[in-house]
Motif scaffolding. Structure first.
Motif, PDB file in Angstrom:
ATOM      1  N   ASP A  53       0.987  -1.119   0.060  1.00 27.23           N
ATOM      2  CA  ASP A  53      -0.090   0.006   0.108  1.00 27.23           C
ATOM      3  C   ASP A  53       0.824   1.217   0.031  1.00 27.23           C
ATOM      4  O   ASP A  53       1.568   1.365   1.008  1.00 27.23           O
ATOM      5  N   ASN A 108      -7.950   0.128   5.163  1.00 24.91           N
ATOM      6  CA  ASN A 108      -6.714  -0.351   4.432  1.00 24.91           C
ATOM      7  C   ASN A 108      -7.443  -1.747   4.059  1.00 24.91           C
ATOM      8  O   ASN A 108      -8.499  -2.215   4.547  1.00 24.91           O
ATOM      9  N   PHE A 125      -3.525   5.188   5.286  1.00 21.56           N
ATOM     10  CA  PHE A 125      -3.463   3.779   5.527  1.00 21.56           C
ATOM     11  C   PHE A 125      -4.065   3.493   6.804  1.00 21.56           C
ATOM     12  O   PHE A 125      -4.875   2.627   6.900  1.00 21.56           O
ATOM     13  N   ASN A 148       3.142  -1.125   4.185  1.00 21.61           N
ATOM     14  CA  ASN A 148       2.727   0.244   3.862  1.00 21.61           C
ATOM     15  C   ASN A 148       4.043   1.064   3.663  1.00 21.61           C
ATOM     16  O   ASN A 148       4.844   1.419   4.738  1.00 21.61           O
TER      17      ASN A 148
END
Lengths: 79, 379
Positions: free
Chosen positions: B26, B37, B33, B48
């Motif tokens: 991500d 998510n 986030f 992330n």
């Protein structure tokens, strides 16, 4: 005006979508001297959160954020 | 090899149906986030790493991504995921996808799961993994009833078109606070009736047909019956709909784990009383063999191997004994109050949208509608 910020460069990033505003700002800030300020105008809705997060990552400083209608203007100082 | 586009549907298949080993990358900023998510039962690892880290520190960032694995990238829109995907493929990664349309397409994804198919009717559960919400579709002959549709009304309209069905009624179990209803989008497109209880919808500024306890509605002439049962508590006008005396679409009255919180309207004492009465006088008197189809799920452990969220009422009552065994209203209300979290600020606005009182732009609605629901008492 005592609080007016003196900038050495101005970027018009309107119309550009993610990731281009950050890519351009990142490149431009490498070309200015430490302590100098550049301003960037963006229409990207993600920029409001991404610019401050990018500044923290890259070690630069957002001095001021101004809304201009649909757009946002950032004043970024190179540290 | 270049990074390729993949869809939210493909992501669903990866994390719901398959135990494929892949890394979800991500590239949104940490704040976005944390807010929302991608989650799923078979999602083993999420990393992330914001795209601007790749912009600033390309080599170091590449080193943080494990080699030799499938990589599926997610970003806000699409561009940043492609940007990072191209960097990774350029660095020698060979199975890298970027999500078409960004995280919003995942937040809005609806996946049809067949619950029942017999010679009289088909019953579908439409799973929305981004919200942990469930809407429903009942097909009898050429007629199609929908219950609790999500904001993306085109999905239900397309489903009707693809299956050559006439979408005639939209049932609401209650006035939703956690997601924007697609009821008017559907009703405006195909002249379907919105069916709802006036205790929740009296302030609504659009036309709807009132439903009350004991009403029986037939899907198709002489077809399968939908029985309306008033189950107040989560809201005063909460309805459950019993399909063919077997499947109970319970809205936010009964969940597989927990129960619909009665505090979202700001009247926790009064609505806890409604819920207490509903449990004692309605739910505990129902047949234990009913199959409950809830409006939300709490976690993946509720999912069957077929990807359904369904459980018998008897099992639910047994597994939530602290709720169903409590026979003292004061203790029940105390229990409810002890298990509440703050409701998201946006819920007040979503209620107004669902009553037709305000109408923000499409983009604003999409943003407001992102995020997992907060409808259950935590137990």
């Amino acid at each position: 005006m005592g609080d007016e910020i003196k900038t050495v460069k101005s970027l018009d990033l309107t119309g550009l979508a993610c990731p281009m505003p950050i890519v351009k700002v990142s490149k431009a800030i490498r070309e200015v001297n430490q302590g100098e300020v550049l301003e960037a105008l963006t229409s990207d809705s993600g920029a409001l959160a991404d610019f401050p997060a990018w500044a923290r990552t890259s070690g630069n400083e957002i001095l001021k954020t101004e809304a201009e209608g649909e757009n946002t203007r950032f004043f970024i100082k190179k540290n | 090899m270049e990074a390729f586009l993949y869809t939210a549907e493909e992501l669903y298949d990866l994390i719901f149906m398959d135990s494929a080993d892949f890394l979800l990358l991500d590239v949104r900023n940490n704040e976005e986030f944390e807010k929302f998510n991608v989650e799923g039962p078979y999602l083993k690892e999420t990393l992330n790493l914001p795209y601007f880290e790749f912009v600033e520190f390309e080599e170091e960032s590449i080193k943080k991504v494990p080699k030799g694995r499938k990589i599926r990238i997610v970003c806000a829109k699409e561009g940043s995921a492609k940007y990072v995907g191209d960097i990774l493929t350029g660095a020698g990664f060979d199975d890298v996808g970027y999500l078409a349309g960004g995280i919003g397409t995942w937040a809005d994804l609806l996946k049809p799961v067949l619950i029942e198919k017999n010679d009289r009717f088909d019953l579908y559960q439409f799973v929305r993994p981004g919200k942990a919400s469930l809407s429903y579709g009942l097909v009898c002959g050429k007629e199609f009833f929908v219950c609790d549709p999500a904001r993306t009304s085109e999905f239900y309209l397309d489903f009707a078109k693809d299956h050559h069905l006439e979408l005639t009624k939209i049932f609401e179990t209650h006035l939703q606070a956690d997601y924007i209803s697609g009821n008017r989008g559907i009703a405006n497109a195909v002249k379907a009736d919105i069916v709802a209880h006036e205790d929740d919808f009296s302030m609504a500024v659009f036309d709807y047909t009132t439903v009350k306890d004991g009403d029986v509605i037939s899907c198709s002439n002489d077809g399968v019956l939908v029985k309306a049962i008033h189950t107040p508590g989560h809201t005063p006008g909460s309805m459950s709909y019993l399909i063919d005396d077997k499947f109970l679409i319970a809205g936010d009255a009964v969940f597989i784990k927990s129960i619909g919180r009665p505090d979202l309207g700001g009247k926790v004492d009064e609505w806890s009383g409604f819920l207490f009465e509903t449990i004692r006088k309605v739910i505990l008197k129902m047949d234990d063999n009913l199959s409950v189809l809830p409006g939300h799920y709490m976690d993946w452990s509720e999912m069957t191997p077929e990807g359904q969220f369904i459980a018998s009422l008897g099992v639910i009552i047994k597994n939530n004994s602290e709720i169903y065994n409590c026979d003292n209203l004061g203790e029940f209300t105390d229990f409810i109050k002890a298990n509440m979290r703050k409701q998201p600020d946006v819920y007040a606005e979503i209620r107004k949208i669902n009553a037709g009182l305000i109408e923000p732009s499409e983009d604003e609605q999409k943003t407001m509608d992102i995020g997992k629901n907060e409808c259950a008492a935590s137990t």
